[in-house]
Design a protein around this motif. Structure first.
Motif, PDB file in Angstrom:
ATOM      1  N   GLY A  67       0.802  -1.218   0.000  1.00 44.17           N
ATOM      2  CA  GLY A  67       0.000   0.000   0.000  1.00 44.17           C
ATOM      3  C   GLY A  67       0.834   1.266   0.000  1.00 44.17           C
ATOM      4  N   ILE A  68       2.064   1.174  -0.444  1.00 48.10           N
ATOM      5  CA  ILE A  68       2.962   2.337  -0.481  1.00 48.10           C
ATOM      6  C   ILE A  68       3.261   2.662  -1.940  1.00 48.10           C
ATOM      7  N   ASP A  69       3.233   3.941  -2.268  1.00 50.91           N
ATOM      8  CA  ASP A  69       3.573   4.380  -3.624  1.00 50.91           C
ATOM      9  C   ASP A  69       4.993   3.914  -3.954  1.00 50.91           C
ATOM     10  N   PRO A  70       5.184   3.203  -5.065  1.00 46.59           N
ATOM     11  CA  PRO A  70       6.526   2.689  -5.404  1.00 46.59           C
ATOM     12  C   PRO A  70       7.597   3.774  -5.511  1.00 46.59           C
ATOM     13  N   GLY A  71       7.208   5.007  -5.823  1.00 48.14           N
ATOM     14  CA  GLY A  71       8.173   6.093  -5.895  1.00 48.14           C
ATOM     15  C   GLY A  71       8.577   6.619  -4.533  1.00 48.14           C
ATOM     16  N   ASN A  72       7.842   6.212  -3.503  1.00 47.30           N
ATOM     17  CA  ASN A  72       8.106   6.695  -2.152  1.00 47.30           C
ATOM     18  C   ASN A  72       8.313   5.510  -1.203  1.00 47.30           C
ATOM     19  N   CYS A  73       8.853   4.439  -1.728  1.00 47.75           N
ATOM     20  CA  CYS A  73       8.968   3.193  -0.994  1.00 47.75           C
ATOM     21  C   CYS A  73      10.439   2.795  -0.848  1.00 47.75           C
ATOM     22  N   GLN A  74      10.727   2.171   0.270  1.00 45.98           N
ATOM     23  CA  GLN A  74      12.096   1.688   0.494  1.00 45.98           C
ATOM     24  C   GLN A  74      12.022   0.309   1.146  1.00 45.98           C
ATOM     25  N   ILE A  75      12.865  -0.582   0.674  1.00 44.34           N
ATOM     26  CA  ILE A  75      12.948  -1.920   1.266  1.00 44.34           C
ATOM     27  C   ILE A  75      14.316  -2.039   1.924  1.00 44.34           C
ATOM     28  N   ASP A  76      14.310  -2.344   3.208  1.00 45.73           N
ATOM     29  CA  ASP A  76      15.561  -2.527   3.945  1.00 45.73           C
ATOM     30  C   ASP A  76      16.069  -3.936   3.658  1.00 45.73           C
ATOM     31  N   PRO A  77      17.220  -4.052   3.014  1.00 46.64           N
ATOM     32  CA  PRO A  77      17.713  -5.390   2.637  1.00 46.64           C
ATOM     33  C   PRO A  77      18.143  -6.247   3.836  1.00 46.64           C
ATOM     34  N   GLN A  78      18.454  -5.624   4.955  1.00 41.62           N
ATOM     35  CA  GLN A  78      18.878  -6.401   6.129  1.00 41.62           C
ATOM     36  C   GLN A  78      17.691  -6.975   6.879  1.00 41.62           C
ATOM     37  N   THR A  79      16.656  -6.147   7.080  1.00 41.92           N
ATOM     38  CA  THR A  79      15.496  -6.606   7.846  1.00 41.92           C
ATOM     39  C   THR A  79      14.355  -7.055   6.940  1.00 41.92           C
ATOM     40  N   LEU A  80      14.475  -6.775   5.651  1.00 39.75           N
ATOM     41  CA  LEU A  80      13.448  -7.094   4.657  1.00 39.75           C
ATOM     42  C   LEU A  80      12.096  -6.481   5.018  1.00 39.75           C
ATOM     43  N   THR A  81      12.139  -5.237   5.497  1.00 37.90           N
ATOM     44  CA  THR A  81      10.911  -4.512   5.814  1.00 37.90           C
ATOM     45  C   THR A  81      10.659  -3.459   4.743  1.00 37.90           C
ATOM     46  N   VAL A  82       9.370  -3.241   4.494  1.00 39.65           N
ATOM     47  CA  VAL A  82       8.946  -2.257   3.503  1.00 39.65           C
ATOM     48  C   VAL A  82       8.420  -1.053   4.260  1.00 39.65           C
ATOM     49  N   GLN A  83       8.880   0.127   3.893  1.00 32.63           N
ATOM     50  CA  GLN A  83       8.422   1.338   4.570  1.00 32.63           C
ATOM     51  C   GLN A  83       8.502   2.527   3.631  1.00 32.63           C
ATOM     52  N   LYS A  84       7.790   3.590   4.019  1.00 28.31           N
ATOM     53  CA  LYS A  84       7.862   4.829   3.248  1.00 28.31           C
ATOM     54  C   LYS A  84       9.242   5.444   3.449  1.00 28.31           C
ATOM     55  N   ARG A  85       9.691   6.198   2.468  1.00 29.34           N
ATOM     56  CA  ARG A  85      11.029   6.812   2.546  1.00 29.34           C
ATOM     57  C   ARG A  85      11.155   7.760   3.725  1.00 29.34           C
ATOM     58  N   GLU A  86      10.127   8.542   4.020  1.00 29.50           N
ATOM     59  CA  GLU A  86      10.238   9.487   5.144  1.00 29.50           C
ATOM     60  C   GLU A  86      10.443   8.743   6.455  1.00 29.50           C
ATOM     61  N   GLU A  87       9.752   7.626   6.622  1.00 29.34           N
ATOM     62  CA  GLU A  87       9.890   6.831   7.847  1.00 29.34           C
ATOM     63  C   GLU A  87      11.290   6.223   7.950  1.00 29.34           C
ATOM     64  N   ALA A  88      11.854   5.887   6.812  1.00 28.12           N
ATOM     65  CA  ALA A  88      13.181   5.264   6.805  1.00 28.12           C
ATOM     66  C   ALA A  88      14.258   6.246   7.219  1.00 28.12           C
ATOM     67  N   LYS A  89      14.054   7.550   6.970  1.00 30.57           N
ATOM     68  CA  LYS A  89      15.065   8.558   7.318  1.00 30.57           C
ATOM     69  C   LYS A  89      15.125   8.848   8.808  1.00 30.57           C
ATOM     70  N   LYS A  90      14.045   8.564   9.521  1.00 27.98           N
ATOM     71  CA  LYS A  90      13.982   8.879  10.961  1.00 27.98           C
ATOM     72  C   LYS A  90      14.820   7.929  11.783  1.00 27.98           C
TER      73      LYS A  90
END
Length: 90
Positions: A67-90
Motif C-alpha cells: 500500500g505504499i507508492d513505489p516512488g516513495n517506498c524503500q525496502i531494507d535489505p537487512q530486515t526485509l521490511t517495507v516502509q515509506k522513505r520518510e519513515e526510513a530517514k527517521k
C-alpha cells in the motif's frame, strides 16, 4: 669483393629501415578470442539490464502490495521490511 658485400648489406638495411612498419596481424585464434570476449561482455551487459528490470518490477510489486507508492517506498535489505522513505530517514 668485401666492399661490395658490405655496401649491399648496408643498402638492404637502409631500405628495410625506410619501409613503413606494417601493423601486426592477429592470428586467427587471437581474433576469435577477442571476438568471444566482446560477445561475452555484451551478453553480461544484457543480463545485468534484465536483472535490474526484474528487480525494479519486484520492488514496485512489493511496495504496491504494502500500500505504499513505489516512488516513495524503500525496502531494507537487512530486515526485509517495507516502509515509506520518510519513515526510513527517521
Amino acid at each position: 669483393m668485401r666492399t661490395i658485400i658490405a655496401l649491399t648489406l648496408l643498402l638492404a638495411a637502409v631500405a628495410a629501415a625506410e619501409q613503413p612498419k606494417q601493423p601486426a596481424k592477429l592470428m586467427n585464434d587471437e581474433r576469435l578470442m577477442l571476438e568471444n570476449l566482446s560477445l561475452r561482455a555484451a551478453l553480461a551487459k544484457q543480463q545485468f539490464e534484465r536483472i535490474q528490470e526484474e528487480q525494479q518490477t519486484t520492488v514496485k510489486a512489493i511496495c504496491s502490495r504494502a500500500g505504499i507508492d513505489p516512488g516513495n517506498c524503500q525496502i531494507d535489505p537487512q530486515t526485509l521490511t517495507v516502509q515509506k522513505r520518510e519513515e526510513a530517514k527517521k
